[in-house]
Design an enzyme around this catalytic site. Structure first.
Site, PDB file in Angstrom:
ATOM      1  N   CYS A 298     -10.679   0.184   3.883  1.00  0.00           N
ATOM      2  CA  CYS A 298      -9.268   0.052   3.543  1.00  0.00           C
ATOM      3  C   CYS A 298      -8.686   1.449   3.352  1.00  0.00           C
ATOM      4  O   CYS A 298      -9.313   2.294   2.713  1.00  0.00           O
ATOM      5  CB  CYS A 298      -9.134  -0.759   2.257  1.00  0.00           C
ATOM      6  SG  CYS A 298      -7.438  -0.973   1.704  1.00  0.00           S
TER       7      CYS A 298
ATOM      8  N   GLN B 108       0.815  -1.222   0.000  1.00  0.00           N
ATOM      9  CA  GLN B 108       0.000   0.000   0.000  1.00  0.00           C
ATOM     10  C   GLN B 108       0.847   1.270   0.000  1.00  0.00           C
ATOM     11  O   GLN B 108       0.316   2.357  -0.233  1.00  0.00           O
ATOM     12  CB  GLN B 108      -0.955   0.007   1.209  1.00  0.00           C
ATOM     13  CG  GLN B 108      -2.058  -1.035   1.095  1.00  0.00           C
ATOM     14  CD  GLN B 108      -2.960  -1.022   2.309  1.00  0.00           C
ATOM     15  OE1 GLN B 108      -2.689  -1.670   3.310  1.00  0.00           O
ATOM     16  NE2 GLN B 108      -4.037  -0.247   2.239  1.00  0.00           N
TER      17      GLN B 108
HETATM   18 NI    NI Z   1      -6.543  -2.514   3.060  1.00  0.00          NI
END
Ligand code: NI
Length: 159
Positions: free
Chosen positions: A89, A51
């Site tokens: 998220c 991420q």
């Molecule tokens: Ni996530």
């Protein structure tokens, strides 16, 4: 430590499979510290290295039970019992979906120094473990979501 930029939305990197960590050095420790700081700053409960654009199998989680760092994690047990709850998220701010996850999972992993350990999580921790480990294979929670919710109706932690 430093904040890193969280990739969002349609960034193709989020769909890539992360590689195993093989070197447990200061650079990995820095990454883990940065992940944790970035996650806290964003009020999240979990963040995977992918991420922030690092395709390595490294994850940090803190659901309020303390900091957990997982390197090369693998789920080794899942309960048959499942729970369906809202999930979000940090890479998809403002979105929430209903996702069914095991009530309990056990994960085996290495710590930042390459030492083996296992962790068993219930409820939110189990959910965070499943969610973050999915990120390492390019899977995002929307792939499992039974239903996406109207964000104005839900407030929940992002992972
Ligand atoms: Ni996530």
């Amino acid at each position: 430590m430093a904040l890193r930029i969280i990739l969002t939305g349609e960034d193709a990197v989020l769909r890539k499979k992360s590689r195993e960590v093989t070197v447990f050095d200061e650079r990995l420790h820095q990454l883990l510290d940065d992940l944790y700081e970035t996650m806290e700053e964003a009020n999240g409960v979990g963040l995977a290295a992918v991420q922030v654009g690092i395709l390595r199998r490294a994850v940090v989680i803190d659901v309020g039970e303390g900091r957990i760092e997982l390197i090369n994690p693998v789920i080794t047990q899942r309960s048959d019992e499942k729970i369906c709850s809202p999930e979000g998220c940090l890479s998809f701010p403002g979105e929430t979906g209903l996702v069914e996850r095991p009530k309990s999972v056990t994960v085996e992993a290495l710590d930042r120094n390459g030492n083996f350990f296992a962790v068993t999580g219930q409820d939110l921790l189990a959910r965070a473990l499943c969610h973050e480990l999915d990120h390492l294979d390019g899977i995002i929670y929307q792939d499992h979501a039974i239903l996406m919710l109207d964000p104005s109706e839900v407030a929940d932690e992002d992972e």
